[in-house]
Design an enzyme around this catalytic site. Structure first.
Site, PDB file in Angstrom:
ATOM      1  N   CYS A 133       0.821  -1.201   0.000  1.00 15.36           N
ATOM      2  CA  CYS A 133       0.000   0.000   0.000  1.00 15.36           C
ATOM      3  C   CYS A 133       0.854   1.251   0.000  1.00 15.36           C
ATOM      4  O   CYS A 133       2.081   1.196   0.046  1.00 15.36           O
ATOM      5  CB  CYS A 133      -0.930   0.016   1.213  1.00 15.36           C
ATOM      6  SG  CYS A 133      -0.073  -0.184   2.782  1.00 15.36           S
ATOM      7  N   GLY A 176      -1.199   0.279  -4.672  1.00 20.68           N
ATOM      8  CA  GLY A 176      -2.390  -0.422  -4.203  1.00 20.68           C
ATOM      9  C   GLY A 176      -3.614   0.010  -4.961  1.00 20.68           C
ATOM     10  O   GLY A 176      -3.847   1.214  -5.123  1.00 20.68           O
ATOM     11  N   ASN A 207       1.832   1.285   5.993  1.00 21.80           N
ATOM     12  CA  ASN A 207       2.394   0.570   4.843  1.00 21.80           C
ATOM     13  C   ASN A 207       3.396  -0.442   5.374  1.00 21.80           C
ATOM     14  O   ASN A 207       4.339  -0.070   6.075  1.00 21.80           O
ATOM     15  CB  ASN A 207       3.088   1.560   3.904  1.00 21.80           C
ATOM     16  CG  ASN A 207       3.898   0.872   2.801  1.00 21.80           C
ATOM     17  OD1 ASN A 207       4.895   1.402   2.353  1.00 21.80           O
ATOM     18  ND2 ASN A 207       3.465  -0.293   2.372  1.00 21.80           N
ATOM     19  N   GLY A 208       3.191  -1.705   5.055  1.00 23.69           N
ATOM     20  CA  GLY A 208       4.092  -2.752   5.504  1.00 23.69           C
ATOM     21  C   GLY A 208       3.326  -3.964   5.974  1.00 23.69           C
ATOM     22  O   GLY A 208       2.136  -4.125   5.689  1.00 23.69           O
ATOM     23  N   TYR A 228      11.410  -2.782  -8.851  1.00 27.23           N
ATOM     24  CA  TYR A 228      10.115  -2.818  -9.531  1.00 27.23           C
ATOM     25  C   TYR A 228       9.030  -1.947  -8.926  1.00 27.23           C
ATOM     26  O   TYR A 228       8.323  -1.242  -9.631  1.00 27.23           O
ATOM     27  CB  TYR A 228       9.615  -4.270  -9.599  1.00 27.23           C
ATOM     28  CG  TYR A 228       8.223  -4.395 -10.172  1.00 27.23           C
ATOM     29  CD1 TYR A 228       7.993  -4.209 -11.529  1.00 27.23           C
ATOM     30  CD2 TYR A 228       7.135  -4.668  -9.355  1.00 27.23           C
ATOM     31  CE1 TYR A 228       6.711  -4.302 -12.060  1.00 27.23           C
ATOM     32  CE2 TYR A 228       5.855  -4.767  -9.872  1.00 27.23           C
ATOM     33  CZ  TYR A 228       5.642  -4.587 -11.226  1.00 27.23           C
ATOM     34  OH  TYR A 228       4.386  -4.679 -11.737  1.00 27.23           O
TER      35      TYR A 228
END
Length: 547
Positions: A12, A44, A122-123, A286
């Site tokens: 996210c 996301g 986030n994570g 990426y």
């Protein structure tokens, strides 16, 4: 390209904004956050949410969440719900922990002794199972399967020395960081403050930007421009579209207080002695947008260096270099430059055909990649082609592309991969297939060129990737050190390469506990994003349970 096709994705993105100066502000905070989240949409696409506040009362939070893309969730009518506001935080989500449904949408809002807080994460927590059990044993009910709710509930815990009339948010945040080592970048909103927090290993990115007048964006004197507000984001790529300039990165373990007045470091929580930082190296490979800045360097430049290093490690007699549009383009340009070969487009992408394209019959299914790409055969007919890809995960995406190029006249097709083979699952926020599904762990890998129909296949080495990422960081650190009269110790530069080497930055708990198999909040996922069946999970015996 195959990473995109196979749905290997970041979990996210988070974004926050606070207006400077006199409140109520003229700054359109909800609109700034929405545009910021659009810039993070690649992180996301399942759901999104924004929580705003006027900053005067912690009870006056305004919330809007929904499933889908940002521009579907937020329109003129839904944004009206978020006014009047002086600060807010937002989140765009792809679930690696927790099922994809509205109740798991962030930011989460919870009532504490000192009023409401909103949290965006986030994570993915590496010890989510233990924390879930611990909270439940303390009588805390959990309403979602997301490990981000665990963070929110831990922040609601009152530290032993906190006074009833004054919240000690540094103590609360440090308590959270002591409970779980990684992986998280957090935005926490309480009353008129946004706290930006990064775990001690710095596994997920987080940076701060300064909103300046639009007329000053390209001016020479923008450093002296008025500050209209502050923004904080998973990536800096979202700054330009909202009129913000990059200010700085949130450091690993840092707790930053962002107010209408300034940006202030409250504390830095250290890692265990000797542990290097562990920023996810696949952000460079990426996940991140190429115009984002991490660790003082642009992602595009790192990807180009990866291509140059790949040319050193794996040259080949060829006529031209190309790529499958378009994530590996910087690496392909670097490879071509280093080899002295021309970079030539061989495929053009149909941008209106995605992974969800309906294939109603066998004929359309057999067409495969032909529906997604047009072939520029005049550019390569009768020539030896080098195709640069960002990764080959299972091998079933690049193979039909090679076949298409051969049938269209390519004399030879050589594959060069600008990252090492993925061999291990990720437990820190990336959705990666199970160990058995990865081509690098299958017998076919020993003759991969023949398996996918290429003349040759070579991956970038782990050492080559790490050196490409760290080259600029080391040079900058050495330069800064040389300018100091008293040389300081340069801390260990580290990056998480666990999915490539199996060396995780922290000890992992066992994937699932007896009696909790039904929970999806433990963060271990198969290729579809669903939990891996426990009996077949490659780490079920290697990591003992510690609950």
């Amino acid at each position: 390209m195959e990473l995109e096709e196979l749905g290997i994705r970041e979990e996210c993105g988070v974004f926050g904004c606070i207006a400077s100066g006199v409140w109520p502000t003229e700054l359109d905070v909800p609109h700034v956050i929405t545009l910021g989240l659009v810039g993070l949409q690649h992180r996301g696409q399942e759901s999104a949410g924004i929580v705003t506040s006027d900053g005067e009362s912690s009870q006056a939070f305004k919330v809007h969440k929904g499933m889908g893309l940002i521009n579907h969730v937020f329109n003129a009518d839904s944004l009206k719900k978020l006014y009047v506001s002086n600060l807010g935080i937002g989140h765009t989500r792809y679930s690696t922990s927790g099922i994809s449904e509205l109740q798991n949408c962030q930011p989460f809002v919870v009532e504490t002794l000192h009023g409401k807080i909103a949290v965006a994460h986030n994570g993915e927590l590496t010890n989510a199972v233990r924390l879930r059990r611990k909270l439940m044993r303390h009588g805390v009910g959990l309403s979602t399967s997301s490990d981000s709710e665990l963070i929110t509930q831990l922040l609601a815990f009152t530290p032993p020395l906190e006074n009833d009339d004054t919240a000690d948010w540094v103590a609360r945040i440090k308590n959270l960081m002591n409970e779980t080592p990684t992986s998280y970048s957090l935005l926490i909103m309480h009353k008129d403050i946004i706290y930006a927090v990064r775990d001690p290993y710095g596994n997920r990115p987080l940076c701060i930007g300064r909103l300046i007048p639009v007329g000053d964006m390209n001016g020479k004197g923008k450093d002296n421009s008025e500050t209209e507000g502050w923004v904080v984001s998973s990536e800096s790529c979202s700054f330009l579209s909202i009129g913000a300039e990059y200010y700085r990165e949130v450091l690993p373990g840092e707790i930053v207080k962002i107010s209408r007045y300034d940006v202030q470091t409250l504390d830095v929580v250290p890692r265990p002695e000797g542990d290097p930082s562990a920023f996810c190296i696949f952000e460079y490979v990426y996940f991140a947008r190429p115009d984002s800045i991490f660790e003082g360097q642009m992602v595009y430049s790192v990807r180009r260096r990866c291509g140059q290093q790949l040319a050193i490690e794996a040259p080949v007699e060829a006529d031209l270099v190309s790529t499958v549009p378009e994530s590996a383009t910087p690496a392909a340009l670097g490879y071509a430059q280093k080899c002295g070969l021309p970079y030539v487009e061989v495929l053009c992408k149909n941008r209106y055909v995605g992974r969800t394209f309906i294939q109603p019959n066998m004929r359309l299914r057999q067409l495969g990649v032909a529906k997604k790409f047009g072939v520029l055969s005049d550019n390569f007919k009768g020539k030896r082609v080098v195709i640069i890809d960002d990764s080959i995960v299972r091998g079933n995406t690049i193979s039909p592309i090679i076949k298409l190029l051969r049938e269209s006249g390519a004399k030879e097709v050589h594959i060069r991969v600008a990252s090492p083979p993925i061999r291990f699952p990720c437990y820190m926020g990336i959705n990666i297939p199970t160990k058995e599904e990865l081509i690098a762990n299958r017998p076919e890998f020993h003759d991969l060129a023949n398996y996918i129909g290429a003349d040759s296949v070579v991956y970038l080495s782990v050492e080559g990737l790490v050196s490409s990422v760290q080259e600029s960081i080391r040079a900058r650190q050495e330069n800064e050190n040389s300018l100091k009269t008293q040389k300081s110790h340069v801390g260990k530069i580290g990056h998480c390469t666990a999915c490539l080497t199996g060396e995780y930055p922290v000890e992992l708990e066992c994937p699932v506990q007896p009696g909790l198999e039904h929970l999806q909040g433990w963060g271990i996922h198969g290729f579809s994003g669903q939990p891996v069946p426990v009996p077949h999970h490659p780490y079920s015996k290697e990591f003992p349970c510690k609950i």
